[in-house]
Design a protein around this motif. Structure first.
Motif, PDB file in Angstrom:
ATOM      1  N   GLU A  33      14.539  17.257  46.435  1.00 24.92           N
ATOM      2  CA  GLU A  33      15.143  18.423  45.778  1.00 24.92           C
ATOM      3  C   GLU A  33      14.073  19.403  45.314  1.00 24.92           C
ATOM      4  N   TYR A  34      12.957  18.866  44.766  1.00 24.60           N
ATOM      5  CA  TYR A  34      11.868  19.735  44.318  1.00 24.60           C
ATOM      6  C   TYR A  34      11.237  20.492  45.483  1.00 24.60           C
ATOM      7  N   HIS A  36      12.598  21.330  48.276  1.00 26.44           N
ATOM      8  CA  HIS A  36      13.535  22.374  48.703  1.00 26.44           C
ATOM      9  C   HIS A  36      13.475  23.569  47.751  1.00 26.44           C
ATOM     10  N   GLN A  37      13.414  23.288  46.451  1.00 31.19           N
ATOM     11  CA  GLN A  37      13.360  24.361  45.457  1.00 31.19           C
ATOM     12  C   GLN A  37      12.037  25.119  45.541  1.00 31.19           C
ATOM     13  N   LYS A  40      12.086  27.628  48.360  1.00 26.31           N
ATOM     14  CA  LYS A  40      12.870  28.817  48.003  1.00 26.31           C
ATOM     15  C   LYS A  40      12.082  29.741  47.087  1.00 26.31           C
ATOM     16  N   TRP A  41      11.396  29.169  46.090  1.00 29.37           N
ATOM     17  CA  TRP A  41      10.635  29.992  45.150  1.00 29.37           C
ATOM     18  C   TRP A  41       9.453  30.670  45.828  1.00 29.37           C
ATOM     19  N   ILE A  51       6.192  28.873  38.790  1.00 30.64           N
ATOM     20  CA  ILE A  51       6.857  27.707  39.386  1.00 30.64           C
ATOM     21  C   ILE A  51       6.618  26.463  38.523  1.00 30.64           C
ATOM     22  N   LEU A  55       9.293  24.096  36.738  1.00 31.42           N
ATOM     23  CA  LEU A  55       9.407  22.695  37.127  1.00 31.42           C
ATOM     24  C   LEU A  55       9.252  21.722  35.954  1.00 31.42           C
ATOM     25  N   LYS A  58      12.461  20.109  34.694  1.00 32.08           N
ATOM     26  CA  LYS A  58      12.977  19.199  35.711  1.00 32.08           C
ATOM     27  C   LYS A  58      12.154  17.911  35.781  1.00 32.08           C
TER      28      LYS A  58
END
Length: 268
Positions: A33-34, A36-37, A40-41, A51, A55, A58
């Protein structure tokens, strides 16, 4: 920023022992998930500093999740240990061997079950019997399902080499000598944790409850063993060691009380 996620994935890949499947799945899911994120960022042109700031919450949530799973794993291991002891006491009654005060222990386990709760799901129990030469004399349907060998294939075969590996990975323990000690019921092997294997060669850990069957002369003729799979072998082994120390202390204290009482009788 992806180096951190890669490092976590690498650690999970090499750290097989001591990491449960639930912890591994959880961390791998969060890392995916990280990543993927992060992608995107980066596509949005966000700086590394921003970033990292995003993070941080999270990462703390992930850490809390790992801690929660670890605590749950301890509780589940304790529940499994208590469940195995209940099975041990039931086997003692069925084989008419009562070297310990089962009534007091049952009351203790009822209290501990009340505090920790019973096991959440029905635990599949493998039931086998071994003779003193570690050959299989009984092989139930659950053993067929768990290990992949039919009753016809298993009966009369040696346990080591069939459903017990010759050498335990990680510890390097030679299982032939270990199983001989278990079958002769040495050093209180009423509870035992060891590695097992199925017909496909897959290795996994099981928590075993062992009770001897004796003849009229008191000689051990068979060993009744009930096995349950565990994802926490190291924790279960630590609890088994504590169990053995407690049994030895209890036996020593009983002998000491007996000696003291006999001395008091002589003095009188």
């Amino acid at each position: 920023m992806t180096w951190l996620a890669d490092a976590v994935e690498h650690w999970i890949a090499i750290k097989q022992e001591g990491v449960t499947s639930r912890q591994r799945d959880y961390v791998e899911g969060m890392v995916a998930e990280y990543k993927h994120q992060l992608l995107k960022w980066h596509e949005q042109g966000m700086s590394d500093a921003k970033i990292l700031l995003f993070l941080l919450p999270k990462s703390l949530d992930t850490l809390k999740g790992i801690c929660r799973l670890t605590i749950e794993g301890y509780i589940e291991a304790i529940r499994l240990f208590l469940h195995a002891n209940d099975e041990f006491l039931s086997l003692l009654e069925s084989t008419d061997i009562s070297p310990i005060s089962t009534l007091r222990l049952k009351k203790l386990f009822r209290l501990l079950h009340y505090l920790t709760g019973n096991v959440r799901h029905p635990i599949p129990k493998v039931r086998v019997r071994l003779n003193p030469c570690t050959q299989i004399t009984h092989w139930d349907a659950k053993a067929e399902e768990t290990f992949g060998w039919s009753e016809q294939d298993a009966l009369g075969k040696g346990a080591v080499g069939l459903f017990v590996p010759w050498i335990e990975s990680g510890s390097g323990r030679i299982m032939t000598a270990h199983l001989e000690d278990v079958c002769q019921f040495r050093d209180d092997f009423s509870l035992n944790v060891n590695q097992n294997r199925n017909a496909q060669g897959q290795l996994f850990w099981m928590f075993w409850v062992n009770v001897p069957v004796t003849d009229a002369a008191g000689k051990i003729t068979e060993l009744v063993s009930v096995g349950m799979r565990t994802d926490e072998p190291e924790l279960m082994q630590r609890m088994v060691k504590l169990w053995r120390k407690w049994r030895r202390f209890r036996r020593t204290s009983w002998l000491l009380r007996r000696y003291t009482n006999s001395m008091k009788t002589r003095i009188r």
